[in-house]
Structures are given as C-alpha cells and as structure tokens.
Design a protein around this motif. Structure first.
Motif, PDB file in Angstrom:
ATOM      1  N   ARG A  78      -4.428   2.111   0.231  1.00  0.00           N
ATOM      2  CA  ARG A  78      -3.789   3.294  -0.341  1.00  0.00           C
ATOM      3  C   ARG A  78      -4.822   4.350  -0.730  1.00  0.00           C
ATOM      4  O   ARG A  78      -4.627   5.546  -0.474  1.00  0.00           O
ATOM      5  CB  ARG A  78      -2.972   2.896  -1.563  1.00  0.00           C
ATOM      6  N   ALA A  79      -5.930   3.938  -1.334  1.00  0.00           N
ATOM      7  CA  ALA A  79      -6.957   4.885  -1.770  1.00  0.00           C
ATOM      8  C   ALA A  79      -7.592   5.586  -0.579  1.00  0.00           C
ATOM      9  O   ALA A  79      -7.731   6.824  -0.571  1.00  0.00           O
ATOM     10  CB  ALA A  79      -8.017   4.149  -2.591  1.00  0.00           C
ATOM     11  N   VAL A  80      -7.991   4.818   0.437  1.00  0.00           N
ATOM     12  CA  VAL A  80      -8.618   5.428   1.607  1.00  0.00           C
ATOM     13  C   VAL A  80      -7.602   6.268   2.383  1.00  0.00           C
ATOM     14  O   VAL A  80      -7.922   7.356   2.875  1.00  0.00           O
ATOM     15  CB  VAL A  80      -9.221   4.339   2.518  1.00  0.00           C
ATOM     16  N   ALA A  90       0.821  -1.203   0.000  1.00  0.00           N
ATOM     17  CA  ALA A  90       0.000   0.000   0.000  1.00  0.00           C
ATOM     18  C   ALA A  90       0.859   1.259   0.000  1.00  0.00           C
ATOM     19  O   ALA A  90       0.519   2.258  -0.635  1.00  0.00           O
ATOM     20  CB  ALA A  90      -0.932   0.000   1.208  1.00  0.00           C
ATOM     21  N   HIS A  91       1.983   1.205   0.692  1.00  0.00           N
ATOM     22  CA  HIS A  91       2.843   2.389   0.815  1.00  0.00           C
ATOM     23  C   HIS A  91       3.769   2.570  -0.379  1.00  0.00           C
ATOM     24  O   HIS A  91       3.940   3.683  -0.896  1.00  0.00           O
ATOM     25  CB  HIS A  91       3.665   2.280   2.105  1.00  0.00           C
ATOM     26  N   ASP A  92       4.373   1.483  -0.852  1.00  0.00           N
ATOM     27  CA  ASP A  92       5.423   1.580  -1.871  1.00  0.00           C
ATOM     28  C   ASP A  92       5.037   0.982  -3.222  1.00  0.00           C
ATOM     29  O   ASP A  92       5.790   1.132  -4.189  1.00  0.00           O
ATOM     30  CB  ASP A  92       6.693   0.879  -1.385  1.00  0.00           C
ATOM     31  N   GLY A  93       3.901   0.264  -3.288  1.00  0.00           N
ATOM     32  CA  GLY A  93       3.582  -0.461  -4.507  1.00  0.00           C
ATOM     33  C   GLY A  93       4.334  -1.784  -4.558  1.00  0.00           C
ATOM     34  O   GLY A  93       5.066  -2.145  -3.632  1.00  0.00           O
ATOM     35  N   LEU A 131      -6.139  -6.116  -4.278  1.00  0.00           N
ATOM     36  CA  LEU A 131      -7.279  -5.257  -3.964  1.00  0.00           C
ATOM     37  C   LEU A 131      -7.186  -4.636  -2.571  1.00  0.00           C
ATOM     38  O   LEU A 131      -7.445  -3.437  -2.398  1.00  0.00           O
ATOM     39  CB  LEU A 131      -8.587  -6.049  -4.099  1.00  0.00           C
ATOM     40  N   TYR A 132      -6.832  -5.437  -1.568  1.00  0.00           N
ATOM     41  CA  TYR A 132      -6.754  -4.910  -0.197  1.00  0.00           C
ATOM     42  C   TYR A 132      -5.727  -3.792  -0.077  1.00  0.00           C
ATOM     43  O   TYR A 132      -6.062  -2.696   0.418  1.00  0.00           O
ATOM     44  CB  TYR A 132      -6.453  -6.057   0.753  1.00  0.00           C
ATOM     45  N   PRO A 133      -4.477  -3.976  -0.515  1.00  0.00           N
ATOM     46  CA  PRO A 133      -3.536  -2.846  -0.423  1.00  0.00           C
ATOM     47  C   PRO A 133      -3.957  -1.655  -1.270  1.00  0.00           C
ATOM     48  O   PRO A 133      -3.675  -0.508  -0.901  1.00  0.00           O
ATOM     49  CB  PRO A 133      -2.204  -3.441  -0.903  1.00  0.00           C
ATOM     50  N   THR A 163      -5.216   7.951   1.201  1.00  0.00           N
ATOM     51  CA  THR A 163      -5.002   9.220   0.499  1.00  0.00           C
ATOM     52  C   THR A 163      -6.054  10.245   0.893  1.00  0.00           C
ATOM     53  O   THR A 163      -5.763  11.434   1.048  1.00  0.00           O
ATOM     54  CB  THR A 163      -5.045   8.995  -1.023  1.00  0.00           C
ATOM     55  N   VAL A 164      -7.273   9.785   1.087  1.00  0.00           N
ATOM     56  CA  VAL A 164      -8.371  10.677   1.470  1.00  0.00           C
ATOM     57  C   VAL A 164      -8.344  10.965   2.966  1.00  0.00           C
ATOM     58  O   VAL A 164      -8.573  12.106   3.400  1.00  0.00           O
ATOM     59  CB  VAL A 164      -9.723  10.055   1.071  1.00  0.00           C
ATOM     60  N   LEU A 165      -8.048   9.940   3.750  1.00  0.00           N
ATOM     61  CA  LEU A 165      -7.988  10.079   5.212  1.00  0.00           C
ATOM     62  C   LEU A 165      -6.569   9.761   5.665  1.00  0.00           C
ATOM     63  O   LEU A 165      -6.248   8.603   5.935  1.00  0.00           O
ATOM     64  CB  LEU A 165      -8.979   9.128   5.879  1.00  0.00           C
ATOM     65  N   PRO A 166      -5.708  10.743   5.767  1.00  0.00           N
ATOM     66  CA  PRO A 166      -4.304  10.484   6.107  1.00  0.00           C
ATOM     67  C   PRO A 166      -4.108  10.163   7.589  1.00  0.00           C
ATOM     68  O   PRO A 166      -3.556  10.949   8.354  1.00  0.00           O
ATOM     69  CB  PRO A 166      -3.615  11.799   5.728  1.00  0.00           C
ATOM     70  N   VAL A 167      -4.547   8.964   7.981  1.00  0.00           N
ATOM     71  CA  VAL A 167      -4.415   8.543   9.379  1.00  0.00           C
ATOM     72  C   VAL A 167      -3.411   7.406   9.526  1.00  0.00           C
ATOM     73  O   VAL A 167      -3.274   6.840  10.613  1.00  0.00           O
ATOM     74  CB  VAL A 167      -5.791   8.123   9.950  1.00  0.00           C
ATOM     75  N   GLY A 168      -2.717   7.078   8.446  1.00  0.00           N
ATOM     76  CA  GLY A 168      -1.717   6.019   8.493  1.00  0.00           C
ATOM     77  C   GLY A 168      -2.244   4.725   7.925  1.00  0.00           C
ATOM     78  O   GLY A 168      -3.412   4.366   8.108  1.00  0.00           O
ATOM     79  N   GLU A 169      -1.361   4.006   7.204  1.00  0.00           N
ATOM     80  CA  GLU A 169      -1.789   2.778   6.531  1.00  0.00           C
ATOM     81  C   GLU A 169      -2.296   1.714   7.493  1.00  0.00           C
ATOM     82  O   GLU A 169      -3.268   1.008   7.192  1.00  0.00           O
ATOM     83  CB  GLU A 169      -0.629   2.193   5.709  1.00  0.00           C
ATOM     84  N   VAL A 170      -1.675   1.588   8.657  1.00  0.00           N
ATOM     85  CA  VAL A 170      -2.083   0.538   9.591  1.00  0.00           C
ATOM     86  C   VAL A 170      -3.497   0.779  10.094  1.00  0.00           C
ATOM     87  O   VAL A 170      -4.331  -0.140  10.142  1.00  0.00           O
ATOM     88  CB  VAL A 170      -1.095   0.439  10.766  1.00  0.00           C
ATOM     89  N   ASN A 171      -3.785   2.013  10.476  1.00  0.00           N
ATOM     90  CA  ASN A 171      -5.133   2.337  10.953  1.00  0.00           C
ATOM     91  C   ASN A 171      -6.173   2.103   9.865  1.00  0.00           C
ATOM     92  O   ASN A 171      -7.258   1.564  10.118  1.00  0.00           O
ATOM     93  CB  ASN A 171      -5.196   3.788  11.427  1.00  0.00           C
ATOM     94  N   VAL A 172      -5.855   2.499   8.644  1.00  0.00           N
ATOM     95  CA  VAL A 172      -6.782   2.291   7.534  1.00  0.00           C
ATOM     96  C   VAL A 172      -6.981   0.803   7.274  1.00  0.00           C
ATOM     97  O   VAL A 172      -8.106   0.334   7.057  1.00  0.00           O
ATOM     98  CB  VAL A 172      -6.267   2.996   6.265  1.00  0.00           C
ATOM     99  N   ALA A 173      -5.889   0.043   7.298  1.00  0.00           N
ATOM    100  CA  ALA A 173      -5.979  -1.400   7.051  1.00  0.00           C
ATOM    101  C   ALA A 173      -6.881  -2.081   8.075  1.00  0.00           C
ATOM    102  O   ALA A 173      -7.718  -2.924   7.728  1.00  0.00           O
ATOM    103  CB  ALA A 173      -4.582  -2.018   7.070  1.00  0.00           C
ATOM    104  N   LEU A 174      -6.715  -1.724   9.349  1.00  0.00           N
ATOM    105  CA  LEU A 174      -7.550  -2.320  10.389  1.00  0.00           C
ATOM    106  C   LEU A 174      -9.008  -1.904  10.233  1.00  0.00           C
ATOM    107  O   LEU A 174      -9.921  -2.731  10.370  1.00  0.00           O
ATOM    108  CB  LEU A 174      -7.034  -1.920  11.771  1.00  0.00           C
ATOM    109  N   ALA A 175      -9.246  -0.636   9.936  1.00  0.00           N
ATOM    110  CA  ALA A 175     -10.622  -0.164   9.758  1.00  0.00           C
ATOM    111  C   ALA A 175     -11.298  -0.897   8.605  1.00  0.00           C
ATOM    112  O   ALA A 175     -12.460  -1.317   8.702  1.00  0.00           O
ATOM    113  CB  ALA A 175     -10.633   1.341   9.527  1.00  0.00           C
ATOM    114  N   LEU A 176     -10.579  -1.048   7.502  1.00  0.00           N
ATOM    115  CA  LEU A 176     -11.143  -1.760   6.354  1.00  0.00           C
ATOM    116  C   LEU A 176     -11.461  -3.213   6.711  1.00  0.00           C
ATOM    117  O   LEU A 176     -12.503  -3.746   6.306  1.00  0.00           O
ATOM    118  CB  LEU A 176     -10.170  -1.718   5.177  1.00  0.00           C
ATOM    119  N   SER A 177     -10.586  -3.860   7.447  1.00  0.00           N
ATOM    120  CA  SER A 177     -10.815  -5.247   7.838  1.00  0.00           C
ATOM    121  C   SER A 177     -12.043  -5.372   8.732  1.00  0.00           C
ATOM    122  O   SER A 177     -12.864  -6.284   8.547  1.00  0.00           O
ATOM    123  CB  SER A 177      -9.576  -5.803   8.557  1.00  0.00           C
ATOM    124  N   TRP A 178     -12.197  -4.458   9.675  1.00  0.00           N
ATOM    125  CA  TRP A 178     -13.337  -4.516  10.588  1.00  0.00           C
ATOM    126  C   TRP A 178     -14.644  -4.227   9.850  1.00  0.00           C
ATOM    127  O   TRP A 178     -15.652  -4.896  10.084  1.00  0.00           O
ATOM    128  CB  TRP A 178     -13.141  -3.520  11.727  1.00  0.00           C
TER     129      TRP A 178
END
Length: 409
Positions: free
Chosen positions: A120-122, A88-91, A114-116, A124-139
């Motif tokens: 990355r897309a979310v 998600a961060h580096d491709g 798809l997951y990464p 970019t819109v919500l710059p809260v860090g990849e880990v936080n976004v990844a967990l939110a998406l999973s939940w």
C-alpha cells in the motif's frame, strides 16, 4: 552503530574472520570500502540466484501463455496472494465463507500486516497497481535475502560455501515462491540479516530485523527465537567473565519479539480474546498438533496413491530433519540451530495443507549449510552435474505448483 560485544569471544571472532568492531560515528571511507568489497564477493552468488529465478519466471510465463493465462495473474493473484492484495487495497475486515455446509468463515486477520502495508505504501507513491508492486517487492526482497544468506554463509564458513548456499537456496523445489506475491522472500530477508547482525553482535539491528520478520509471517518468530538465543548467550558469557552486558542488548530483548507479539495481541483485542489470532488460524484449518497430522500423512503416502506435491513435501520434510541432525553434528552456531529448529517444529506441527510444508521450511536456509560445505569441497565436474539437475527439477516443479497443482504452493 550498535554496541558490538557479545555472541562470540575474541578468538571466535578472529577464527570467523570478523572485521574489527567499532561503535558510534557516521560511516567512514573504510566501512564503505568494506561494503563494496563484500558486494563484490557476493556478486557471483547473486548472479546465480538471479539467473535461476528469472529462468523460472520465463518458464512459468511460457507455460501460462500456452494455456491461455496471464503470467502476472499466476504469480500475483493466486491463493494467499489475493488476501495480501485485498488487505493492501481495502485494509483488514474481509471475511469469506468456507465450503458449503462447513460453517467455516475465513478472516484476513490470519495474514500478518507488514507485506500488505508495504504494498500500500509503495503503491501510493508509484501508482502502478497493487499486483505489480507486490511482485516487485517480492523480487527485491528475494535478492536482499540471497545477499543475507551469502553473508551468513561467509561468516560461518567461507566464500565458496556461501556461494553454494545461495545457489542451493535458489534451486529448492519450493523456490518458485520467491517470484510470487508471497511473504517468504520478505521474511527470509529480515531473518537472514537478523541472524547476521546477531552473530556479529549488532544487537539493536538484530532486534529490529527480528521484529520485522515477526511482523511479516507467523513463522517469523523463528528469527525472534534465534536473536533472543544470541542475546542469552551474550549475557551468560558477560556474566561469567565479569563484564557489562552493554547498553544495546537489553533494548534488543524487548524489540525482537515486539512485531510478532504486537500483531497477535492486536488481533486478540479485536476478537475479544487473548487467543483470538489462533482462533482465526483454526478457521483456516491451521493449528498445532505436535506432528500428529504430519505422521498421518506419511502413513497415508506409504499406503495409498498421492500427488507429486505430497510426495515432494514428504521428501522435503524428511530431508529437513536429516539436515538438521547434520547441522548439529557440524556444530553450527546455536542461533542458527534454534532458527532452523523453530521453523521445522512449526512446519511439522501444523495441521494445514501438507503440500505447503516445503514453503513453511523455505526460510530455513541454514539447513543447507552441510550440503553447501560438501559441494564446496567436491570437484567441479560433480557440481556441474548436481546443480543443473537440481535446477531443472526446481523449474519443472515450480511450474507444476503454480499451474497444475490443485493445492496452494
């Protein structure tokens, strides 16, 4: 809306209580009322699932703090999660050496995109860090998956069975992955709703969701197989009855496998070989050996000491096979049987970590329908004993997988 005519005949539709099927036009108030009614019916199941998963997060967080680790690190930065965060961060393009002297090189091309891409897309819109976004998406995906599982259970049987099905899925030993930065929640969400769309003859929707499931995980191809099976049944029935197949069915045949096959072909092009993706997987120790490694592990478990994770994996694998036999005897809809059989075949035939077999089988929720049906018919006092016991083991085993086990969940 897609053209709705197919998997089941009119008598089957009435028997399963399917709503009248209409095509075209924007959502009407009647459809919105149906949606609200469906959400109300599913609410108890979703509440049970949410309570279980939040309790799991709380238990794991307490243990993590007790041993001096941050809960977010445990949930979002371990094992496969790190690969997804890095992509998600580096491709794509990261390669890492394997154990010293092995000559192995690990490539991030083994992980579907798809997951990464969503992280990355979310992010970019919500710059809260990849880990936080990844967990939110999973939940969020886990909640959507639970709703889809409920919808399938209610469609095939009825509400009590559907509630029990979601509750059972939420207390599986490997259910901890729904709260981690893993792809099982997302793949199950797409697969569950793809199955529902196929069973209710929404062909384009089914094809699109199956394609997205196939773009999420390697075993997302199980959803593709299920949708194609439903389409094949529909085509056979239409030909037998002398009626047209429908304008939405043929595009769905091409759409359903597009995600999975598209990524595999893309990796093959990058590696300069049609089998390039499978070569990448072999570098991770993952290949298909028709179950030889699984049989070896069962023999090993009978002759030597092993870890709790290995014994649990063996129990889950054996239980899945037994439940599949019961599912066949219960005459589940063929698309559900094909979906479960594909997941079981891929899990039993894989040569990767044996302890990961329960995670590979986690999306196979139709296997739980025989147990859900039995629970829906038993007395409440029996359910009040069985479900808390399963929940307690799921919580304890989830903490063990995330915090103690030396192999990936």
């Amino acid at each position: 809306m897609d053209e709705l005519d197919g998997v089941a005949d009119v008598d089957d539709a009435q028997r399963h209580g399917l709503p009248p099927l209409r095509s075209g036009g924007p959502p009407t108030p009647t459809r919105m009322m149906r949606l609200r009614a469906a959400l109300r019916r599913a609410l108890p199941a979703l509440i049970v699932f949410a309570v279980m998963r939040l309790t799991a997060v709380a238990a794991l967080s307490v243990w993590a703090v007790h041993v001096g680790r941050h809960p977010r690190t445990v949930l979002g930065m371990e094992w496969d999660s790190l690969w997804y965060i890095r992509i998600a961060h580096d491709g794509y393009g990261t390669v890492l050496p394997g154990p010293a002297g092995s000559g192995t090189v690990y490539s991030d091309l083994a992980f579907f995109p798809l997951y990464p891409a969503l992280i990355r897309a979310v992010g970019t819109v919500l710059p809260v860090g990849e880990v936080n976004v990844a967990l939110a998406l999973s939940w969020i995906a886990a909640a959507i998956a639970a709703a889809g599982i409920y919808a399938v259970g209610e469609l095939v049987y009825q509400r009590r069975v559907a509630v029990a099905l979601v509750a059972l899925w939420g207390v599986l030993p490997q259910a901890i992955v729904t709260t981690m930065a893993y792809t099982e929640s997302l793949m199950t969400a797409f697969a569950a709703w793809a199955l529902y769309a196929a069973l209710t003859r929404r062909w384009l929707t089914a094809g699109l969701l199956a394609s997205l499931a196939g773009l999420t995980r390697p075993n997302g191809i199980a959803a593709v197989a299920a949708v194609l099976t439903a389409l094949g049944m529909h085509a056979w029935r239409c030909r037998r009855e002398g009626r047209p197949i429908g304008r939405c069915a043929w595009p769905a045949v091409l759409l359903a496998p597009a995600g999975w096959s598209g990524y595999v072909l893309w990796v093959g092009a990058k590696k300069g070989s049609p089998g390039g993706y499978f070569a990448v997987q072999r570098r991770f120790g993952s290949a298909f050996d028709f179950g030889h490694y699984t049989l070896y592990m069962f023999k090993h478990l009978m002759l030597a000491k092993a870890s709790l994770g290995q014994y649990t994996a063996a129990a889950v694998v054996a239980g899945s096979v037994a439940l599949f036999i019961l599912s066949v005897l219960d005459r589940q809809p063929l698309p559900l049987l094909v979906y479960s059989a594909t997941l079981i075949g891929m899990a039993l035939g894989d040569t990767h970590f044996f302890t990961s077999r329960p995670r590979l089988l986690f999306p196979a929720f139709p296997l739980l329908l025989p147990i859900a049906l039995a629970l829906s018919r038993t007395r409440f006092r029996n359910v009040a004993v069985v479900m808390p016991a399963l929940a307690a083991f799921s919580l304890a085993f989830g903490v063990y997988l995330a915090m103690i086990a030396k192999s990936p969940p």
